[in-house]
Design an enzyme around this catalytic site. Structure first.
Site, PDB file in Angstrom:
ATOM      1  N   GLY A   1       6.131   5.089   2.928  1.00  0.00           N
ATOM      2  CA  GLY A   1       5.102   5.863   2.238  1.00  0.00           C
ATOM      3  C   GLY A   1       3.989   4.951   1.774  1.00  0.00           C
TER       4      GLY A   1
ATOM      5  N   GLU B   1      -6.987   2.021   2.732  1.00  0.00           N
ATOM      6  CA  GLU B   1      -6.433   2.926   3.740  1.00  0.00           C
ATOM      7  C   GLU B   1      -6.995   4.328   3.483  1.00  0.00           C
ATOM      8  OE1 GLU B   1      -2.270   4.139   3.420  1.00  0.00           O
ATOM      9  OE2 GLU B   1      -2.058   3.782   5.575  1.00  0.00           O
TER      10      GLU B   1
ATOM     11  N   CYS C   1       0.475   5.219  10.012  1.00  0.00           N
ATOM     12  CA  CYS C   1       0.341   3.978   9.247  1.00  0.00           C
ATOM     13  C   CYS C   1      -0.288   2.910  10.119  1.00  0.00           C
ATOM     14  CB  CYS C   1       1.701   3.525   8.742  1.00  0.00           C
ATOM     15  SG  CYS C   1       2.912   3.396  10.061  1.00  0.00           S
TER      16      CYS C   1
ATOM     17  N   ASN D   1       3.885  12.109   7.529  1.00  0.00           N
ATOM     18  CA  ASN D   1       3.105  11.952   8.769  1.00  0.00           C
ATOM     19  C   ASN D   1       3.980  11.893  10.031  1.00  0.00           C
ATOM     20  OD1 ASN D   1       3.983   9.345   8.076  1.00  0.00           O
ATOM     21  ND2 ASN D   1       2.242   8.398   9.114  1.00  0.00           N
TER      22      ASN D   1
ATOM     23  N   VAL E   1       3.416   3.862  -4.276  1.00  0.00           N
ATOM     24  CA  VAL E   1       4.768   4.371  -4.564  1.00  0.00           C
ATOM     25  C   VAL E   1       5.812   3.313  -4.195  1.00  0.00           C
ATOM     26  CG1 VAL E   1       6.480   6.139  -3.995  1.00  0.00           C
ATOM     27  CG2 VAL E   1       4.109   6.802  -4.387  1.00  0.00           C
ATOM     28  N   GLY E   2       5.583   2.591  -3.105  1.00  0.00           N
ATOM     29  CA  GLY E   2       6.509   1.522  -2.705  1.00  0.00           C
ATOM     30  C   GLY E   2       6.669   0.488  -3.808  1.00  0.00           C
TER      31      GLY E   2
ATOM     32  N   GLU F   1       8.281   0.358   3.884  1.00  0.00           N
ATOM     33  CA  GLU F   1       7.311   0.432   4.985  1.00  0.00           C
ATOM     34  C   GLU F   1       6.091   1.169   4.443  1.00  0.00           C
ATOM     35  OE1 GLU F   1       7.962  -1.321   7.387  1.00  0.00           O
ATOM     36  OE2 GLU F   1      10.116  -1.367   7.685  1.00  0.00           O
TER      37      GLU F   1
ATOM     38  N   LYS G   1      15.580  12.182   1.079  1.00  0.00           N
ATOM     39  CA  LYS G   1      14.574  13.007   0.404  1.00  0.00           C
ATOM     40  C   LYS G   1      13.320  13.036   1.278  1.00  0.00           C
ATOM     41  CE  LYS G   1      10.866  12.921  -2.131  1.00  0.00           C
ATOM     42  NZ  LYS G   1      10.265  14.148  -1.713  1.00  0.00           N
TER      43      LYS G   1
HETATM   44  P1  NAP Z   1       3.820   8.823  -0.585  1.00  0.00           P
HETATM   45  O1  NAP Z   1       2.972   9.687  -1.402  1.00  0.00           O
HETATM   46  O2  NAP Z   1       4.046   7.424  -1.040  1.00  0.00           O
HETATM   47  O3  NAP Z   1       5.219   9.598  -0.435  1.00  0.00           O
HETATM   48  C1  NAP Z   1       6.260   9.116   0.390  1.00  0.00           C
HETATM   49  C2  NAP Z   1       7.572   9.709  -0.090  1.00  0.00           C
HETATM   50  O4  NAP Z   1       7.864   9.199  -1.394  1.00  0.00           O
HETATM   51  C3  NAP Z   1       7.543  11.237  -0.249  1.00  0.00           C
HETATM   52  O5  NAP Z   1       8.818  11.759   0.074  1.00  0.00           O
HETATM   53  C4  NAP Z   1       7.257  11.400  -1.729  1.00  0.00           C
HETATM   54  O6  NAP Z   1       7.668  12.640  -2.253  1.00  0.00           O
HETATM   55  C5  NAP Z   1       8.087  10.280  -2.301  1.00  0.00           C
HETATM   56  N1  NAP Z   1       7.692   9.832  -3.635  1.00  0.00           N
HETATM   57  C6  NAP Z   1       6.502  10.001  -4.260  1.00  0.00           C
HETATM   58  N2  NAP Z   1       6.538   9.412  -5.482  1.00  0.00           N
HETATM   59  C7  NAP Z   1       7.776   8.870  -5.620  1.00  0.00           C
HETATM   60  C8  NAP Z   1       8.412   8.115  -6.648  1.00  0.00           C
HETATM   61  N3  NAP Z   1       7.783   7.796  -7.771  1.00  0.00           N
HETATM   62  N4  NAP Z   1       9.686   7.709  -6.452  1.00  0.00           N
HETATM   63  C9  NAP Z   1      10.335   7.993  -5.296  1.00  0.00           C
HETATM   64  N5  NAP Z   1       9.780   8.710  -4.292  1.00  0.00           N
HETATM   65  C10 NAP Z   1       8.510   9.130  -4.442  1.00  0.00           C
HETATM   66  O7  NAP Z   1       3.288   8.706   0.912  1.00  0.00           O
HETATM   67  P2  NAP Z   1       2.831   9.882   1.880  1.00  0.00           P
HETATM   68  O8  NAP Z   1       1.523  10.383   1.409  1.00  0.00           O
HETATM   69  O9  NAP Z   1       3.950  10.838   2.078  1.00  0.00           O
HETATM   70  O10 NAP Z   1       2.657   9.103   3.266  1.00  0.00           O
HETATM   71  C11 NAP Z   1       1.501   8.428   3.628  1.00  0.00           C
HETATM   72  C12 NAP Z   1       1.670   6.935   3.438  1.00  0.00           C
HETATM   73  O11 NAP Z   1       2.807   6.490   4.168  1.00  0.00           O
HETATM   74  C13 NAP Z   1       0.498   6.149   3.997  1.00  0.00           C
HETATM   75  O12 NAP Z   1       0.154   5.127   3.095  1.00  0.00           O
HETATM   76  C14 NAP Z   1       1.058   5.556   5.277  1.00  0.00           C
HETATM   77  O13 NAP Z   1       0.420   4.371   5.710  1.00  0.00           O
HETATM   78  C15 NAP Z   1       2.476   5.309   4.886  1.00  0.00           C
HETATM   79  N6  NAP Z   1       3.339   5.174   6.069  1.00  0.00           N
HETATM   80  C16 NAP Z   1       3.814   3.940   6.383  1.00  0.00           C
HETATM   81  C17 NAP Z   1       4.587   3.764   7.534  1.00  0.00           C
HETATM   82  C18 NAP Z   1       5.113   2.408   7.905  1.00  0.00           C
HETATM   83  O14 NAP Z   1       6.040   2.347   8.704  1.00  0.00           O
HETATM   84  N7  NAP Z   1       4.585   1.327   7.357  1.00  0.00           N
HETATM   85  C19 NAP Z   1       4.894   4.879   8.340  1.00  0.00           C
HETATM   86  C20 NAP Z   1       4.407   6.130   7.979  1.00  0.00           C
HETATM   87  C21 NAP Z   1       3.626   6.274   6.826  1.00  0.00           C
HETATM   88  P3  NAP Z   1       6.643  13.897  -2.272  1.00  0.00           P
HETATM   89  O15 NAP Z   1       6.296  14.178  -0.875  1.00  0.00           O
HETATM   90  O16 NAP Z   1       7.463  14.949  -2.914  1.00  0.00           O
HETATM   91  O17 NAP Z   1       5.470  13.459  -3.094  1.00  0.00           O
END
Ligand code: NAP
Length: 485
Positions: free
Chosen positions: A229, A386, A285, A153, A233-234, A251, A176
């Site tokens: 993310g 969310e 987020c 995002n 996943v976190g 985060e 990554k």
């Molecule tokens: P996501 O699906 O959790 O993916 C985030 C990153 O983690 C991507 O690079 C993803 O790779 C990687 N990933 C996925 N599975 C993994 C695993 N098992 N081990 C290690 N890495 C892994 O999140 P997203 O859909 O990209 O982003 C949206 C989320 O981010 C929302 O929940 C949003 O609220 C949150 N966010 C939080 C903040 C904050 O500061 N709090 C800021 C921005 C976004 P792939 O892309 O290859 O799947």
């Protein structure tokens, strides 16, 4: 900036995945348009990147912070010069409108500038101690190779926000980026590479979370993990990191409320809520996703929010007149529509939107209409989870205390706002809000680089990003006792 098509950056070189495999990504405004071909990496590529980061670490750590600053300053100057070009690439792969993409690059510029300055003041402490003739002091030490895993995002700003303090702290980096938007992370890497950073100091490996991400965060050579993310996943990363006691900075997601009290300036509240809810198609987020309003104001506020959201013009983010772009991908679109269906099934009243736009001009893109529900109760899924899209739910309550209880009554704790001119209530809410960021008369998404950025509860764990904690996460304190007499 195409040296990286189909390639990773490892040990100072652009090179394809060991397997030679690649994957494509597409413009979410027009899925027929391929935006790039990227290395579909796996364990051997991650291994090579970590080995390069490990080899580069001793020399990079040994440099003075001012020398590290000189490299990063050069990358920052290039970022400023290429701002519009970078923004265009972000719009093309993420979908956000050009104005928002430019603002993302501007934020990255400010955050990088601030974190470089923080990084030249890697101060420890000197304090008197009881043991006679002894000097006691602490120093800030680099950790080693660190992993940075980022979402789609804010595909440019998040890598920059994390990598700058990591590098200034004397660490080496393996990044990554998200698979939906790898280009922005590669562009950021290219800016650093072109600043002449020694080989291996920064590395970027593209590919899936389940392959590249898991291999990276589970490796014992990695000495810290900074992840942004989803909460799911976190949590899985936290478990993996526990095996080697690797420190994590997580985060995560949010379900951010905006409380509107009867004395609020409604013009201001509507403008800030609309911006917070629908900018970047609700994919921040810190997006405003719940409005909590006292019953006596609910009808007027709802009518004004619906009118303002209806006026948003959807379109390709690259077109000047577009006020809101598509959502970032087909899965994201399907997930959002799934939540809208659940909201309807749960009995929320759909006031606006509620569907994908598929007629001429929108066909072949991931467009979801700005959507507003009212008659939402706090127990509904759309009020608790969310959605990460352009969907706003309105919850009417009877009192200030109930508003605070509803605001806090979700698993998340990232950001929140209250709209009121009543100082006592504003400050009482600041005291009670269970969040990392709280605002009065401002949108939930507002943040500045000088202050910490992170959530509580299921929105985050570990030291927050930005401010002074951004670099604090990437160093440890070494305490030294020197008996000299
Ligand atoms: P996501 O699906 O959790 O993916 C985030 C990153 O983690 C991507 O690079 C993803 O790779 C990687 N990933 C996925 N599975 C993994 C695993 N098992 N081990 C290690 N890495 C892994 O999140 P997203 O859909 O990209 O982003 C949206 C989320 O981010 C929302 O929940 C949003 O609220 C949150 N966010 C939080 C903040 C904050 O500061 N709090 C800021 C921005 C976004 P792939 O892309 O290859 O799947």
């Amino acid at each position: 900036m195409s040296a990286f098509d189909g390639k990773n950056f490892i040990g100072g070189e652009w090179r394809p995945a060991a397997s030679g495999r690649t994957f494509e990504q597409r413009n979410p405004a027009r899925l027929a348009e391929i935006t790039g071909t990227f290395a579909d990496s796996a364990q051997p590529d991650v291994d090579a990147a970590i080995a390069a980061a490990q080899a580069a670490f001793p020399a990079w750590r040994a440099l003075s912070p001012l020398t590290r600053k000189a490299y990063l300053d050069k990358a920052l100057r290039a970022m400023i010069a290429r701002r519009d070009e970078i923004a265009t690439a972000i719009t093309r792969e993420n979908g956000k409108v050009l104005r928002e993409a430019k603002s993302e690059v501007d934020s990255a510029i400010k955050e990088m500038d601030y974190q470089i300055a923080e990084g030249v003041r890697l101060c420890g402490q000197t304090v008197p101690v009881e043991v006679g003739g002894t000097l006691a002091y602490s120093t800030r030490e680099a950790l080693g190779p660190v992993a940075i895993v980022t979402p789609w995002n804010f595909p440019f700003n998040v890598p920059c926000r994390k990598a700058t303090p990591a590098l200034m702290g004397g660490n080496t980096v393996v990044l990554k980026p998200a698979s939906l938007t790898p280009r922005a992370g590669l562009i950021f890497t290219a800016l650093l590479a072109e600043s002449g950073l020694p080989p291996g100091v920064v590395n970027c490996v593209t590919g899936g979370g389940g392959s590249v991400g898991t291999a990276l965060v589970g490796d014992p050579r990695i000495k810290a993990i900074s992840f942004t993310g989803s909460t799911a996943v976190g949590k899985s990363i936290q478990l993996v990191a526990a095996r080697h006691l690797t420190p994590t900075q997580l985060e995560l997601g949010g379900k951010n409320p905006a409380i509107v009290l009867p004395d609020a300036n409604l013009d201001l509240a509507v403008a800030e809520i609309i911006k917070g809810a629908f900018a970047c198609s609700g994919q921040w987020c810190t997006s405003t996703s719940r409005v909590i309003v006292l019953e006596e104001t609910a009808a007027e506020l709802t009518e004004r929010l619906v009118a303002a959201a209806r006026a948003l013009t959807l379109g390709d983010g690259a077109v000047e007149s577009s006020g809101m772009g598509p959502v970032c991908g087909t899965k994201q679109k399907a997930d959002i529509l799934g939540y809208i269906a659940k909201g309807r099934a749960e009995g929320a009243r759909l006031l606006l939107g509620g569907a994908a736009l598929e007629d001429e001009g929108y066909d072949g893109g991931c467009f979801v209409a700005p959507t507003i529900f009212d008659r939402v109760t706090p127990d509904m899924l759309v009020a608790r989870e969310e959605i990460f899209g352009p969907v706003l739910v309105i919850i009417a309550v009877r009192s200030f205390d109930e508003a605070v209880a509803v605001a806090n009554g979700v698993a998340y704790g990232l950001s929140s706002s209250i709209f009121t001119n009543d100082l006592q209530r504003a400050l009482t809410y600041m005291e009670r809000a269970e969040v990392g960021l709280a605002h009065v008369n401002l949108m939930t998404a507002l943040k500045e680089p000088q202050l910490a950025f992170g959530g509580v509860k299921e929105s985050g764990a570990g030291l927050p990003e930005a401010g002074s904690s951004g670099i604090e996460f990437f160093t440890h304190h070494k305490v030294c006792y020197v008996k000299y007499r």
